[in-house]
Design a protein around this motif. Structure first.
Motif, short mmCIF file in Angstrom:
data_model
loop_
_atom_site.label_atom_id
_atom_site.label_comp_id
_atom_site.label_asym_id
_atom_site.label_seq_id
_atom_site.Cartn_x
_atom_site.Cartn_y
_atom_site.Cartn_z
N GLN A 134 5.27 66.52 40.66
CA GLN A 134 5.06 66.86 39.24
C GLN A 134 6.00 66.10 38.31
N LYS A 135 7.01 65.43 38.87
CA LYS A 135 7.92 64.64 38.02
C LYS A 135 7.37 63.23 37.76
N LEU A 136 6.41 62.79 38.59
CA LEU A 136 6.02 61.37 38.55
C LEU A 136 5.32 60.99 37.24
N ALA A 137 4.32 61.78 36.84
CA ALA A 137 3.55 61.42 35.65
C ALA A 137 4.41 61.43 34.38
N PRO A 138 5.20 62.51 34.12
CA PRO A 138 6.06 62.46 32.93
C PRO A 138 7.06 61.31 32.98
N PHE A 139 7.58 61.01 34.17
CA PHE A 139 8.55 59.91 34.27
C PHE A 139 7.92 58.56 33.95
N ALA A 140 6.65 58.38 34.34
CA ALA A 140 5.95 57.13 34.01
C ALA A 140 5.88 56.96 32.49
N LEU A 141 5.63 58.06 31.79
CA LEU A 141 5.56 58.00 30.32
C LEU A 141 6.94 57.78 29.71
N ILE A 142 7.96 58.42 30.28
CA ILE A 142 9.32 58.23 29.76
C ILE A 142 9.74 56.77 29.91
N ILE A 143 9.42 56.16 31.06
CA ILE A 143 9.80 54.75 31.29
C ILE A 143 9.08 53.84 30.30
N GLN A 144 7.81 54.16 30.01
CA GLN A 144 7.05 53.31 29.08
C GLN A 144 7.53 53.43 27.64
N THR A 145 8.03 54.60 27.27
CA THR A 145 8.41 54.80 25.85
C THR A 145 9.91 54.70 25.61
N ALA A 146 10.71 54.56 26.68
CA ALA A 146 12.17 54.65 26.53
C ALA A 146 12.76 53.55 25.65
N GLN A 147 12.16 52.36 25.68
CA GLN A 147 12.76 51.25 24.93
C GLN A 147 12.69 51.45 23.42
N ALA A 148 11.77 52.31 22.97
CA ALA A 148 11.63 52.54 21.52
C ALA A 148 12.45 53.74 21.05
N VAL A 149 13.13 54.41 22.00
CA VAL A 149 13.85 55.65 21.66
C VAL A 149 15.32 55.35 21.39
N ASP A 150 15.94 56.18 20.56
CA ASP A 150 17.36 56.05 20.26
C ASP A 150 18.19 56.15 21.55
N PRO A 151 19.00 55.12 21.89
CA PRO A 151 19.77 55.16 23.14
C PRO A 151 20.72 56.36 23.23
N MET A 152 21.25 56.80 22.10
CA MET A 152 22.17 57.95 22.11
C MET A 152 21.47 59.22 22.60
N LEU A 153 20.19 59.36 22.25
CA LEU A 153 19.43 60.54 22.67
C LEU A 153 19.29 60.57 24.19
N LEU A 154 18.93 59.41 24.78
CA LEU A 154 18.78 59.33 26.24
C LEU A 154 20.11 59.58 26.94
N THR A 155 21.20 59.00 26.40
CA THR A 155 22.52 59.19 27.01
C THR A 155 22.92 60.67 26.94
N ALA A 156 22.66 61.29 25.79
CA ALA A 156 23.00 62.72 25.63
C ALA A 156 22.20 63.58 26.61
N LEU A 157 20.89 63.29 26.74
CA LEU A 157 20.06 64.06 27.68
C LEU A 157 20.57 63.89 29.12
N GLY A 158 20.89 62.63 29.49
CA GLY A 158 21.34 62.35 30.85
C GLY A 158 22.65 63.04 31.18
N MET A 159 23.64 62.93 30.26
CA MET A 159 24.95 63.53 30.53
C MET A 159 24.87 65.05 30.55
N THR A 160 24.11 65.62 29.61
CA THR A 160 23.97 67.09 29.57
C THR A 160 23.32 67.58 30.86
N SER A 161 22.31 66.85 31.33
CA SER A 161 21.60 67.29 32.55
C SER A 161 22.50 67.26 33.77
#
Length: 348
Positions: A134-161
């Motif tokens: 169940q993680k595969l499909a959302p991750f495919a979308l995250i990988i496709q859209t990640a380059q357009a997202v604010d890097p600070m948001l991804l870093t914050a999500l990763g560190m918090t998790s």
């Protein structure tokens, strides 16, 4: 469950994920995610038990909210840009909403609260599907859209998790909840390196799937869901207990096991990107996760009577389960570290 119904549900799971993988149009990707959600719900509710029903309801509500957010964000983006293409995400608001919705779908902190509760209410095989497939499909979308997202948001999500996944698991005695927090921590490792090296995210996702499969299949084989039952498993199957301890240490990321490889490469990449503080926090957060894996190892392999807890010794019944998937996933979860140079050649 009727085998025909089971075959339809499992093929729908595969269809939903494949549809999301293959689409570059937001509406098709959304349809794939919906098929995925609707296919797993009967599997979750197949045991007519209040906890299973509660877990199914919680899962359905969170996934429905996430799907509605994705639909709203993609409609907003289509309204602004005039097209539904995933590669043309020029609206920052739509980008942030989509990443937030996908984070809710896979259980990234701080949108993780449903994950331990849902996993606790399921049987081990459905829990395995929820934690891996169940993680595969959302991750495919995250990988496709990640380059357009604010890097600070991804870093914050990763560190918090990673921090929440480490802290949350410290106080647990239920193995499914421990594996849920382990999943949250691993998702954080994958997201934090996504903007710098997406191939390392895929490598971490692949190793996570094999290690988690080995852990769930082991618990299924020994019919164990609590730590105090785990402490009696060594007398029933000593070989399986020894390999399980190694699989748990691999999940914790200790060398010379497979789990060390993605963590090592991710920390190396963060250091290359001049992010030493982020790399240090991630490494320290990994120690939190390692503590509860060591606790499980201690309960499994280092306690003998009279130090064991007062749980009933399980019956030594002959199992009819297939051992091939368990053997395969355990071997991959333990022995891939020497292949790191070859994997680096393929990913760079």
């Amino acid at each position: 469950m009727n085998p025909y119904v089971l075959a339809i549900l499992l093929s729908s799971l595969g269809l939903g994920t494949t549809l999301t993988f293959a689409s570059s149009h937001w509406l098709l990707a959304w349809m794939g995610l919906e098929i995925n959600t609707l296919a797993i719900i009967p599997l979750m509710a197949q045991h007519h038990h209040p906890r299973a029903m509660e877990a199914t309801t919680k899962y359905f509500l969170t996934q429905a909210i996430a799907a509605a957010m994705i639909m709203f964000a993609s409609t907003t983006n289509a309204w602004i840009t005039g097209e539904w293409d995933m590669n043309n995400m020029s609206s920052p608001i739509a980008n942030t909403m989509i990443i937030t919705a996908l984070a809710l779908k896979i259980g990234l902190a701080p949108m993780h609260f449903w994950m331990p509760e849902v996993l606790q209410g399921l049987d081990l095989l459905t829990g395995l599907i929820l934690s891996t497939w169940q993680k595969l499909a959302p991750f495919a979308l995250i990988i496709q859209t990640a380059q357009a997202v604010d890097p600070m948001l991804l870093t914050a999500l990763g560190m918090t998790s990673t921090l929440v996944g480490g802290w949350g698991g410290l106080n647990q005695t239920q193995l499914r909840k421990i594996l849920a927090y382990s999943s949250i921590a691993h998702m954080g490792w994958m997201v934090i390196v996504l903007q710098y090296a997406p191939q390392l995210t895929l490598l971490a996702l692949g190793t996570y799937i094999f290690m988690t499969s080995a852990a769930f299949l082991t618990l299924k084989t020994s019919s164990t869901t609590k730590i105090n039952t785990l402490s009696m498993a060594w007398s029933k199957n000593p070989t399986l207990t020894a390999t399980t301890a190694l699989v748990l240490l691999s999940l914790g990321g200790l060398p010379p096991l497979t789990g060390f490889m993605p963590k090592w490469l991710i920390l190396q990449e963060l250091a290359k990107q001049n992010l030493p503080i982020t790399a240090t926090i991630m490494a320290l957060a990994a120690l939190l996760s390692l503590y509860f894996y060591l606790r499980l190892c201690y309960a499994m392999t280092l306690t003998i009577s009279p130090n064991t807890t007062n749980s009933t010794t399980p019956w030594r019944t002959q199992t009819t389960q297939s051992s091939l998937p368990l053997a395969l996933s355990t071997t991959i979860a333990l022995g891939l570290l020497p292949m790191t140079p070859a994997i680096l050649m393929l990913t760079t």
